[in-house]
Motif scaffolding. Sequence first.
Motif, PDB file in Angstrom:
ATOM      1  N   MET A 191       4.009  -4.479  38.024  1.00  0.00           N
ATOM      2  CA  MET A 191       4.133  -3.049  38.297  1.00  0.00           C
ATOM      3  C   MET A 191       4.099  -2.253  36.999  1.00  0.00           C
ATOM      4  SD  MET A 191       6.990  -2.786  41.305  1.00  0.00           S
ATOM      5  CE  MET A 191       7.722  -1.344  40.605  1.00  0.00           C
ATOM      6  N   ASP A 192       4.857  -2.699  36.003  1.00  0.00           N
ATOM      7  CA  ASP A 192       4.898  -1.996  34.710  1.00  0.00           C
ATOM      8  C   ASP A 192       3.518  -1.976  34.079  1.00  0.00           C
ATOM      9  OD1 ASP A 192       7.536  -1.514  35.050  1.00  0.00           O
ATOM     10  OD2 ASP A 192       8.245  -3.159  33.763  1.00  0.00           O
ATOM     11  N   GLU A 193       2.841  -3.120  34.150  1.00  0.00           N
ATOM     12  CA  GLU A 193       1.504  -3.241  33.548  1.00  0.00           C
ATOM     13  C   GLU A 193       0.532  -2.240  34.194  1.00  0.00           C
ATOM     14  OE1 GLU A 193      -2.115  -6.477  33.845  1.00  0.00           O
ATOM     15  OE2 GLU A 193      -0.080  -7.175  34.233  1.00  0.00           O
ATOM     16  N   LEU A 194       0.508  -2.221  35.517  1.00  0.00           N
ATOM     17  CA  LEU A 194      -0.454  -1.354  36.213  1.00  0.00           C
ATOM     18  C   LEU A 194      -0.056   0.124  36.132  1.00  0.00           C
ATOM     19  CD1 LEU A 194      -1.155  -3.635  39.317  1.00  0.00           C
ATOM     20  CD2 LEU A 194      -2.793  -2.998  37.546  1.00  0.00           C
ATOM     21  N   LEU A 195       1.240   0.404  36.195  1.00  0.00           N
ATOM     22  CA  LEU A 195       1.679   1.806  36.089  1.00  0.00           C
ATOM     23  C   LEU A 195       1.323   2.353  34.711  1.00  0.00           C
ATOM     24  CD1 LEU A 195       5.127   1.561  37.953  1.00  0.00           C
ATOM     25  CD2 LEU A 195       3.214   3.004  38.640  1.00  0.00           C
ATOM     26  N   ASN A 196       1.458   1.514  33.682  1.00  0.00           N
ATOM     27  CA  ASN A 196       1.057   1.911  32.327  1.00  0.00           C
ATOM     28  C   ASN A 196      -0.434   2.141  32.248  1.00  0.00           C
ATOM     29  OD1 ASN A 196       3.097   2.248  30.431  1.00  0.00           O
ATOM     30  ND2 ASN A 196       3.554   0.047  30.462  1.00  0.00           N
ATOM     31  N   LEU A 251       1.086   6.148  34.953  1.00  0.00           N
ATOM     32  CA  LEU A 251       2.103   6.622  35.901  1.00  0.00           C
ATOM     33  C   LEU A 251       3.506   6.124  35.574  1.00  0.00           C
ATOM     34  CD1 LEU A 251       0.081   6.064  39.200  1.00  0.00           C
ATOM     35  CD2 LEU A 251       0.724   8.272  38.259  1.00  0.00           C
ATOM     36  N   GLU A 252       3.670   5.518  34.398  1.00  0.00           N
ATOM     37  CA  GLU A 252       4.940   4.893  34.034  1.00  0.00           C
ATOM     38  C   GLU A 252       6.104   5.894  34.119  1.00  0.00           C
ATOM     39  OE1 GLU A 252       5.744   1.815  33.582  1.00  0.00           O
ATOM     40  OE2 GLU A 252       7.789   2.243  32.911  1.00  0.00           O
ATOM     41  N   LYS A 253       5.845   7.115  33.592  1.00  0.00           N
ATOM     42  CA  LYS A 253       6.941   8.089  33.515  1.00  0.00           C
ATOM     43  C   LYS A 253       7.333   8.670  34.878  1.00  0.00           C
ATOM     44  CE  LYS A 253       6.204   9.443  28.756  1.00  0.00           C
ATOM     45  NZ  LYS A 253       5.539  10.397  27.881  1.00  0.00           N
ATOM     46  N   ARG A 262      -4.084   6.962  42.466  1.00  0.00           N
ATOM     47  CA  ARG A 262      -3.859   5.877  41.498  1.00  0.00           C
ATOM     48  C   ARG A 262      -2.808   4.888  42.035  1.00  0.00           C
ATOM     49  NH1 ARG A 262      -2.689   9.119  36.202  1.00  0.00           N
ATOM     50  NH2 ARG A 262      -3.015  10.999  37.428  1.00  0.00           N
ATOM     51  N   VAL A 263      -1.770   5.412  42.668  1.00  0.00           N
ATOM     52  CA  VAL A 263      -0.750   4.502  43.245  1.00  0.00           C
ATOM     53  C   VAL A 263      -1.380   3.702  44.395  1.00  0.00           C
ATOM     54  CG1 VAL A 263       1.545   4.314  44.277  1.00  0.00           C
ATOM     55  CG2 VAL A 263       1.082   6.145  42.669  1.00  0.00           C
ATOM     56  N   ASN A 264      -2.223   4.389  45.165  1.00  0.00           N
ATOM     57  CA  ASN A 264      -2.924   3.732  46.277  1.00  0.00           C
ATOM     58  C   ASN A 264      -3.731   2.539  45.759  1.00  0.00           C
ATOM     59  OD1 ASN A 264      -3.490   3.790  49.062  1.00  0.00           O
ATOM     60  ND2 ASN A 264      -5.450   4.816  48.728  1.00  0.00           N
ATOM     61  N   LEU A 265      -4.333   2.734  44.607  1.00  0.00           N
ATOM     62  CA  LEU A 265      -5.142   1.678  43.990  1.00  0.00           C
ATOM     63  C   LEU A 265      -4.252   0.551  43.452  1.00  0.00           C
ATOM     64  CD1 LEU A 265      -8.009   0.899  43.061  1.00  0.00           C
ATOM     65  CD2 LEU A 265      -7.658   2.276  41.030  1.00  0.00           C
ATOM     66  N   ILE A 266      -3.175   0.939  42.792  1.00  0.00           N
ATOM     67  CA  ILE A 266      -2.267  -0.076  42.217  1.00  0.00           C
ATOM     68  C   ILE A 266      -1.725  -0.984  43.332  1.00  0.00           C
ATOM     69  CG2 ILE A 266      -0.043  -0.417  41.033  1.00  0.00           C
ATOM     70  CD1 ILE A 266      -0.589   2.194  39.510  1.00  0.00           C
ATOM     71  N   HIS A 292      -1.243  -8.046  43.429  1.00  0.00           N
ATOM     72  CA  HIS A 292      -1.231  -9.510  43.556  1.00  0.00           C
ATOM     73  C   HIS A 292      -2.457 -10.169  42.910  1.00  0.00           C
ATOM     74  CE1 HIS A 292      -3.666  -7.887  46.724  1.00  0.00           C
ATOM     75  NE2 HIS A 292      -4.069  -9.076  47.127  1.00  0.00           N
ATOM     76  N   ARG A 293      -3.128  -9.432  42.034  1.00  0.00           N
ATOM     77  CA  ARG A 293      -4.327  -9.931  41.308  1.00  0.00           C
ATOM     78  C   ARG A 293      -5.344 -10.526  42.290  1.00  0.00           C
ATOM     79  NH1 ARG A 293       0.149 -11.420  38.457  1.00  0.00           N
ATOM     80  NH2 ARG A 293       0.347 -10.530  36.380  1.00  0.00           N
ATOM     81  N   PRO A 294      -5.902  -9.691  43.158  1.00  0.00           N
ATOM     82  CA  PRO A 294      -6.828 -10.226  44.165  1.00  0.00           C
ATOM     83  C   PRO A 294      -8.142 -10.703  43.549  1.00  0.00           C
ATOM     84  CG  PRO A 294      -6.831  -7.835  44.232  1.00  0.00           C
ATOM     85  CD  PRO A 294      -5.794  -8.217  43.239  1.00  0.00           C
ATOM     86  N   GLN A 295      -8.756 -11.671  44.210  1.00  0.00           N
ATOM     87  CA  GLN A 295     -10.079 -12.129  43.752  1.00  0.00           C
ATOM     88  C   GLN A 295     -11.152 -11.126  44.165  1.00  0.00           C
ATOM     89  OE1 GLN A 295     -11.228 -16.148  44.693  1.00  0.00           O
ATOM     90  NE2 GLN A 295      -9.124 -16.874  44.605  1.00  0.00           N
ATOM     91  N   LEU A 296     -10.876 -10.463  45.280  1.00  0.00           N
ATOM     92  CA  LEU A 296     -11.852  -9.530  45.836  1.00  0.00           C
ATOM     93  C   LEU A 296     -11.143  -8.235  46.204  1.00  0.00           C
ATOM     94  CD1 LEU A 296     -14.686  -8.974  47.118  1.00  0.00           C
ATOM     95  CD2 LEU A 296     -13.865 -10.137  49.163  1.00  0.00           C
ATOM     96  N   LEU A 297     -11.692  -7.110  45.727  1.00  0.00           N
ATOM     97  CA  LEU A 297     -11.049  -5.817  45.978  1.00  0.00           C
ATOM     98  C   LEU A 297     -11.989  -4.914  46.777  1.00  0.00           C
ATOM     99  CD1 LEU A 297      -8.592  -3.940  45.258  1.00  0.00           C
ATOM    100  CD2 LEU A 297      -9.892  -3.222  43.255  1.00  0.00           C
TER     101      LEU A 297
END
Lengths: 421, 248
Positions: B119-124, B128-130, B146-150, B155-160
């Motif tokens: 979560m921290d990695e993707l929010l950064n 959106l971290e703040k 952006r949250v919708n995308l995160i 779960h690091r999908p193979q296919l998005l």
Amino acid sequence: MKIKALLYKDFLLLIRDRAGLAIMFLMPLALVMIMAYLQDSAFNTINESRVPLLLLNADRDSLGNAVEQNIVATNIFDVHTKIGNDSLTEATLERAVARGDYQIGVVIPQNTTKNIRRGVQMSILNAFNYTQEPITFDTLSIIVYIDPTTKTSFRATLTSAMREYATAIQSDFVNREIIATVNRIVAFPIGDIRINNNPVRILEQYAQLDESRIIPNSVQHNVPAWGMFAIFFIVISLSGNIIKEREDGSFTRLLTMPCPYWQYVLGKMITYLCVCLLQLTLMFIMGIYVLPLLGLPALALGHSWLALVLMSLSASLAAIGYGIIIGKISVSNQQAAIFGAISVVILAAVGGVWIPTFVMPQTMQTVSKLSPLNWGLSGFYDIFVRDGNWMSVLPESAALLLFFIVCTSVAVIYDKRKRDN
Amino acid sequence: MKMDIIEIKNLYKVYSGNAQPAVNNLSLTIEKGEIFGLLGPNGAGKTTIINILCGLRRFNSGELHICNYSVRDEIEKIKPLIGVVPQDIALYPSLTACENLKIFGGIYGLKKRDLNERMDELLNLFGLEKSKNRYLSKYSGGMKRRVNLIAGLLHRPQLLFLDEPTVGIDVQSRHVILDNLKEINKAGTTIVYTSHHLGEAERFCTAIALIDDGQIICQGEPKQLIAQNNVETLEELFLQKTDKKPRD
């Protein structure tokens, strides 16, 4: 872990819905308190508030005076014998009652005592003369005027009370007249007939099974009734929650995730089961500790915890099943809220939450058996009023569980078919 | 060696009550590592194809495989491997971004520590971290996207699958999203994308398929298709192939 995440979601959604929380918790608690208090007050009105009564004693003789004294002595009525400074007539009395200034008006006609006395004397003389002819004398009625706005049940109570006093006074008066007449005829006078107690008494007692110690009262009736109403009111929050998830797309996202459908439904069930059980617990706590502070009797929970748990669980699940089916079938949040609220009110009315089913017409009594609120209420009455055990609530509990299974199954099948198309 | 991550053979889907099929005997393969654009006018069948691939809709006939699992029979094995970013903001507005992501990460089965790190990695990454503890209802349209995308990437999908991920947002947010998606693609995630922004698709996609009336009209690399059809842009090609008449 997945179910934990689903529970976390449903818990957060629940606590963020403040209006829903108010409907689920504050409204039922307020209803129980107000309704139990009002019903208890209505019950005590006759004894405490005293009903305003206007009395015209045109007889002004023994019987009329005895009736007047007895009515005053009962303390049920606030007796008035005139309106302002004007002298009272039957016509002014009737008008005053019709206007609603007094709830009841009693007219004791002129010569009532004289008429009865004459009749008694003639009866005794006939008895001494061995005459078999029945004595007929003029019948004079004590007229009771009732405020037209008075409810039928209250009117019946008032007239019944009046009739009871009149009969007692009349028999006492007749006794005394017999003695007086006999004493005028016979050489050796006899004394008064004194009877301390009524030889025939009517003892009112609630029928009880086994060694029950529960006394039925407004609290014992109201807490389960409004408890059932409250737990069924979760349909608004639960169906709203389901529809919101569908409308904002988060339900669709959940369907693309490794989360079986049954877990999604289970998450909601567990959350709302906790809500229902908490509602019932709060209602019981209120019945036991808060209502006595208002002068009401404390709630007695019965002696079978197993029966109480069984009924609480099955009633809660029935409400959840109903909420799920409304949430799945309704097309909008507004529709679910309106339909949910109205249908619960109808089911409650039909089921006997407001009016006991035994006073309903026969057709409605049959219809009431179709309401799950009636099953729940009947089960809780078995525990709270009849002091029943788990065996006695088994039929109601089974019916509620079956209702839950049918509602949930229909909702799930409907939802699946809709999505498949 | 190139591997197919999606294989579609003769996919046919007709909605009940409709005479016209939404997808009409469509066959398509998407290679692992691609950013594949499914493009077409309204009602062409793009969203239906994505919904079928995600297990949201049933199909009448055809063979569909994702990562060699059958969509018809093994969808539960496919679900952990895919991420879906729907066109709607499919999040809970009464919860914070952080709460939303914790819920979706939990449902994907991520452990608490791993989930927090991700979560921290993707929010950064998406800036959106703040604001992660603000209620989603207080977010701007771009932030919600952006949250919708995160939520689809936790779960690091193979296919998005991305169904119009940049609709209704400003240029800055669009750039943040597309630049980061390219990085995520480089890290190994295959992307299937639909959009009506043809300029964006031309720059973003490594391959596209133009779809109309539930069938593929043309397919290939955007630049190659533009050159082959003697047009200047993908939009011109789109209009040439699908005609200019507005669709319902």
